[in-house]
Design a protein around this motif. Structure first.
Motif, PDB file in Angstrom:
ATOM      1  N   ARG A  87       0.828  -1.208   0.000  1.00  0.00           N
ATOM      2  CA  ARG A  87       0.000   0.000   0.000  1.00  0.00           C
ATOM      3  C   ARG A  87       0.865   1.263   0.000  1.00  0.00           C
ATOM      4  O   ARG A  87       0.553   2.231  -0.683  1.00  0.00           O
ATOM      5  CB  ARG A  87      -0.947   0.011   1.195  1.00  0.00           C
ATOM      6  CG  ARG A  87      -1.902   1.203   1.143  1.00  0.00           C
ATOM      7  CD  ARG A  87      -2.873   1.234   2.303  1.00  0.00           C
ATOM      8  NE  ARG A  87      -3.976   0.313   2.036  1.00  0.00           N
ATOM      9  CZ  ARG A  87      -4.352  -0.664   2.845  1.00  0.00           C
ATOM     10  NH1 ARG A  87      -3.738  -0.866   3.995  1.00  0.00           N
ATOM     11  NH2 ARG A  87      -5.367  -1.431   2.535  1.00  0.00           N
ATOM     12  N   ARG A  88       1.972   1.247   0.757  1.00  0.00           N
ATOM     13  CA  ARG A  88       2.874   2.409   0.790  1.00  0.00           C
ATOM     14  C   ARG A  88       3.430   2.708  -0.591  1.00  0.00           C
ATOM     15  O   ARG A  88       3.558   3.862  -0.988  1.00  0.00           O
ATOM     16  CB  ARG A  88       4.034   2.145   1.753  1.00  0.00           C
ATOM     17  CG  ARG A  88       3.955   2.860   3.048  1.00  0.00           C
ATOM     18  CD  ARG A  88       5.225   2.838   3.885  1.00  0.00           C
ATOM     19  NE  ARG A  88       6.161   1.757   3.715  1.00  0.00           N
ATOM     20  CZ  ARG A  88       6.152   0.615   4.413  1.00  0.00           C
ATOM     21  NH1 ARG A  88       5.222   0.391   5.304  1.00  0.00           N
ATOM     22  NH2 ARG A  88       7.065  -0.301   4.210  1.00  0.00           N
ATOM     23  N   THR A  90       2.205   1.459  -3.700  1.00  0.00           N
ATOM     24  CA  THR A  90       1.249   1.562  -4.812  1.00  0.00           C
ATOM     25  C   THR A  90      -0.002   2.380  -4.482  1.00  0.00           C
ATOM     26  O   THR A  90      -0.776   2.675  -5.376  1.00  0.00           O
ATOM     27  CB  THR A  90       0.771   0.160  -5.236  1.00  0.00           C
ATOM     28  OG1 THR A  90      -0.005  -0.412  -4.179  1.00  0.00           O
ATOM     29  CG2 THR A  90       1.946  -0.740  -5.585  1.00  0.00           C
ATOM     30  N   HIS A  91      -0.212   2.663  -3.218  1.00  0.00           N
ATOM     31  CA  HIS A  91      -1.417   3.353  -2.738  1.00  0.00           C
ATOM     32  C   HIS A  91      -2.679   2.529  -2.942  1.00  0.00           C
ATOM     33  O   HIS A  91      -3.773   3.067  -2.974  1.00  0.00           O
ATOM     34  CB  HIS A  91      -1.556   4.742  -3.378  1.00  0.00           C
ATOM     35  CG  HIS A  91      -0.329   5.580  -3.191  1.00  0.00           C
ATOM     36  ND1 HIS A  91       0.061   6.078  -1.965  1.00  0.00           N
ATOM     37  CD2 HIS A  91       0.631   5.972  -4.063  1.00  0.00           C
ATOM     38  CE1 HIS A  91       1.180   6.752  -2.103  1.00  0.00           C
ATOM     39  NE2 HIS A  91       1.561   6.698  -3.358  1.00  0.00           N
ATOM     40  N   GLU A  92      -2.504   1.227  -3.108  1.00  0.00           N
ATOM     41  CA  GLU A  92      -3.626   0.289  -3.196  1.00  0.00           C
ATOM     42  C   GLU A  92      -3.114  -1.106  -2.843  1.00  0.00           C
ATOM     43  O   GLU A  92      -1.932  -1.294  -2.621  1.00  0.00           O
ATOM     44  CB  GLU A  92      -4.259   0.321  -4.586  1.00  0.00           C
ATOM     45  CG  GLU A  92      -3.300  -0.043  -5.714  1.00  0.00           C
ATOM     46  CD  GLU A  92      -3.943   0.077  -7.088  1.00  0.00           C
ATOM     47  OE1 GLU A  92      -5.069  -0.401  -7.267  1.00  0.00           O
ATOM     48  OE2 GLU A  92      -3.305   0.655  -7.978  1.00  0.00           O
TER      49      GLU A  92
END
Length: 164
Positions: A87-88, A90-92
């Motif tokens: 998540r850090r 790719t933001h997903e």
């Protein structure tokens, strides 16, 4: 003179301990306390998210070329921390290869790094070997963000774990 020698010896020992603990990457009780640049320390092991889309086999070879294997997951804490790493970056939570496979023997899942598979996080109904060709493990599958057996020739990102 004796006091000077004792203070000198204490200073020498203190500097040695400082160098061992803080300057050089070390391992304490087999757990890493630092990782190489670009790798992330998670629960005493070093992980790296690889955004390049590759087949499972190519992703494993890529991890090996960097001194590791596709990631093994040994606890729910490992899993959530690896998800946080993804998540850090790719933001997903993208579907991502990890090191599980049953290619050697159908239904007998093992980690590519040789560690024992003592923890699992399969999605409901998985692994199902749909189409009889799903022998590689991906994480972050479905809305539940759990494990799924998947076709090994699909190209997607991966997470490596380092041996050193």
């Amino acid at each position: 003179m004796f006091l000077f020698k004792v203070l000198h010896d204490l200073l020498t020992i203190s500097l040695f301990i400082y160098n061992v603990c803080y300057i050089f990457p070390t391992e304490i009780s087999g757990l890493k306390t630092a990782c190489r640049n670009g790798w992330n320390l998670i629960n005493g092991r070093c992980f790296k998210y690889v955004p390049s889309r590759m087949t499972w086999a190519k992703a494993e070879r890529n991890c090996i070329s960097m001194g590791g294997n596709l990631a093994s997951v040994h606890s729910s804490e490992d899993y959530y921390d690896i998800q946080s790493l993804i998540r850090r970056v790719t933001h997903e939570l993208k579907e991502t290869w990890i090191g599980g496979s049953d290619a050697a023997e159908e239904g007998n899942w093992s980690w590519s790094d040789g560690t024992l598979m003592t923890f699992t996080n399969w999605c409901p109904g998985e692994p199902n070997n749909a189409g009889r060709g799903q022998h590689c493990m991906q994480m972050n599958h479905s809305g539940e963000k759990c494990w799924d057996d998947y076709g090994c020739t699909v190209k997607q990102p991966s997470v490596c774990v380092s041996k050193n």
